[in-house]
Design an enzyme around this catalytic site. Structure first.
Site, short mmCIF file in Angstrom:
data_model
loop_
_atom_site.label_atom_id
_atom_site.label_comp_id
_atom_site.label_asym_id
_atom_site.label_seq_id
_atom_site.Cartn_x
_atom_site.Cartn_y
_atom_site.Cartn_z
N HIS A 156 -4.18 15.26 19.92
CA HIS A 156 -5.84 15.10 19.30
C HIS A 156 -5.65 15.24 17.95
O HIS A 156 -6.96 16.40 17.64
CB HIS A 156 -6.43 16.06 20.36
CG HIS A 156 -6.21 16.22 21.72
ND1 HIS A 156 -7.30 15.44 22.32
CD2 HIS A 156 -5.30 16.62 22.90
CE1 HIS A 156 -6.48 15.29 23.49
NE2 HIS A 156 -5.54 15.83 24.01
N SER A 277 -4.93 7.12 -9.93
CA SER A 277 -6.74 6.59 -10.55
C SER A 277 -6.68 5.92 -12.10
O SER A 277 -6.47 7.11 -12.59
CB SER A 277 -6.92 7.74 -9.89
OG SER A 277 -8.20 7.88 -10.79
N LYS A 283 -4.09 11.86 -9.63
CA LYS A 283 -3.81 11.63 -8.20
C LYS A 283 -2.67 10.96 -8.03
O LYS A 283 -1.94 9.91 -8.59
CB LYS A 283 -5.09 10.36 -7.92
CG LYS A 283 -6.49 11.45 -8.02
CD LYS A 283 -6.57 11.62 -6.49
CE LYS A 283 -7.16 11.11 -5.70
NZ LYS A 283 -8.19 9.82 -5.62
N GLU A 290 -2.11 2.29 2.75
CA GLU A 290 -3.74 1.90 3.38
C GLU A 290 -4.03 0.24 3.21
O GLU A 290 -4.55 -0.22 3.35
CB GLU A 290 -4.23 2.76 1.74
CG GLU A 290 -4.58 4.28 1.32
CD GLU A 290 -5.45 4.50 0.77
OE1 GLU A 290 -6.14 3.92 0.27
OE2 GLU A 290 -5.07 5.37 0.01
#
Ligand code: ARG
Length: 456
Positions: A156, A277, A283, A290
């Protein structure tokens, strides 16, 4: 220009209809399979006395030259053609004259295209399998490296029990092994030859389908000609195997994305697999992971597209089936690209054991082991569970952890507690004691590594 199939019609069609009908943009990639199939077909026709040996020699030499010329770039594929099958036959006839027109004896584009896709995808399966093996190797190497690195295991997405990073990684190695198995299984069922089914009903010529099948490396032939030309199960099966493999890569990606976040910081991806970024200088984005996660949706779409295309088709061939190629090629291209980049990303990924350890120390992931401690001293599990739970509740109230709670607090709840409890709930002990086969102990992880290596 009038079509090769001009007959009952004059074969003159509108440009827009030609463009709409044409598949050469995406089926030209099967030129090698198409030509190899045709050479074998010519050899079979001669062996059966359907054409002469001289004719077969001329056809085969002409086809060989076309293959060489396409590969060397001398012969560009004409994108105005209807499909790769028409292109090859047209060039052949231009080059060797009327003999070229004999090639299509006892054959149809329906069995021809069915043959080409099977041969093409067979090779692709071999490539995808090789890339999968390379990824499994990279995952297994990392698992070996981090076989004793303690981290929290989750259910979970809540800290559950301590595990090792090696153990977590090996879970993915097991999934990928199953993917390999599914690919092999798909290949096995795919490897039957449809050539000789002709348009739909077989042929009146004395052909030898098994001669062609054997020469082209098939294990046998499709036993019903209607099925042979209209079956695309092998595309569906392959896409389903690929979709499952992408699902695994996507779950792995999701974890890598989480682990790379500042909230976790369990791993650091190498600079060579990280993007920045354009606005935020701090970043480090896990774009590769992704994109793999994103492309998984697209591959599911490919599978759904073909299933939907096929569901209403009467037997045998229908032009709808031309839609099989873009979907299956896209799935194949996508998984290959994903596997390659994923392997590099995993091989260069570094774990940050201190952060994993720190996360494991909070969250009471040794609460099960505390209950097990009492069970081993004779208490029924449910009662032990309850005591362990109330000790966790006290710790939360007092902002402490089980390891820091003094012995008298334990003994107030059960006299079975003794000072050896601290050893029993030490994270290292918790991991080391999980010696059940397939468990998280270092020995078990290394056994998993050995098992995977023996299969590869
Ligand atoms: N380009 C077609 C395809 O990919 C080849 C088969 C065409 N057959 C036909 N009867 N029109 O499906």
């Amino acid at each position: 220009m009038a079509k090769m199939w001009a007959g009952v019609t004059d074969g003159v069609t509108e440009k827009i209809a030609d463009d709409f009908n044409s598949s050469i943009r995406f089926d030209s990639r099967m030129y090698r399979q198409d030509i190899t199939g045709s050479m074998t077909h010519a050899a079979m026709l001669a062996a059966q006395g359907i054409i002469t040996n001289e004719d077969a020699d001329a056809l085969i030499a002409g086809l060989e030259q076309i293959l060489a010329d396409i590969e060397s770039g001398v012969l560009p594929i004409d994108m105005e053609c209807e499909d790769i099958h028409m292109f090859v036959e047209q060039v052949l006839t231009q080059r060797i004259g009327d003999v070229g027109k004999k090639l299509h004896t006892a054959r149809s584009r329906n069995d021809q295209v069915a043959l080409d896709i099977r041969m093409y995808l067979r090779d692709e399966i071999d490539e995808i399998s090789e890339l999968t093996r390379a990824l499994i190797r990279a995952v297994t190497d990392q698992a070996e490296r981090y076989a004793d690195t303690i981290m929290p295991g989750y259910t979970h997405l809540q800290r559950a029990q301590p595990i090792t990073f090696g153990h977590h990684l090996m879970a993915y190695a097991m999934m990928l092994l199953r993917d390999l198995d599914r690919l092999a299984d798909t290949r096995k069922r795919m490897n039957l030859s449809p050539i000789g089914c002709c348009a739909l009903a077989g042929t009146t010529y004395n052909t030898d389908r098994r001669f062609e099948a054997a020469r082209l490396g098939f294990d046998g032939i499709c036993m019903n000609s209607l099925d042979g030309v209209s079956d695309r199960d092998f595309c569906v099966e392959l896409m389903s195997a690929i979709a499952t493999e992408m699902m695994h890569l996507s779950r792995f990606s999701e974890e890598i994305i989480l682990w790379s976040s500042w909230e976790f910081k369990f791993v650091e991806l190498s600079d060579s697999y990280t993007t920045g970024s354009s606005i935020m200088p701090q970043k480090r984005n896990p774009d590769m992971a992704e994109l793999v996660r994103g492309k998984t949706g697209r591959v599911y779409g490919d599978l759904m597209a073909l299933l939907t295309t096929l569901k209403g088709l009467p037997l045998a061939y229908n032009k709808d089936m031309q839609e099989d190629k873009e979907a299956v090629f896209d799935a194949v291209d996508t998984v290959k690209m994903c596997l390659e980049v994923f392997t590099g990303m995993i091989a260069t990924m570094k774990a940050i054991p201190e952060n994993m350890k720190r996360a494991a120390q909070k969250g009471f992931i040794n609460a099960t082991d505390l209950a097990d401690y009492l069970v081993k001293k004779g208490m029924p599990f449910r009662s032990a569970y309850k005591i362990s739970g109330s000790l966790v509740a006290s710790c939360i109230r007092e902002n402490t952890v089980l390891e820091e709670l003094p012995l008298d607090r334990y003994q107030a709840l059960s006299e079975l507690f003794d000072s050896d409890l601290y050893e029993a709930i030490d994270l290292k002990t918790c991991v080391e004691k999980r010696i059940s086969e397939g468990g998280t102990s270092v020995a078990s992880v290394l056994a998993q590594v050995e098992y995977v290596k023996s299969i590869l």
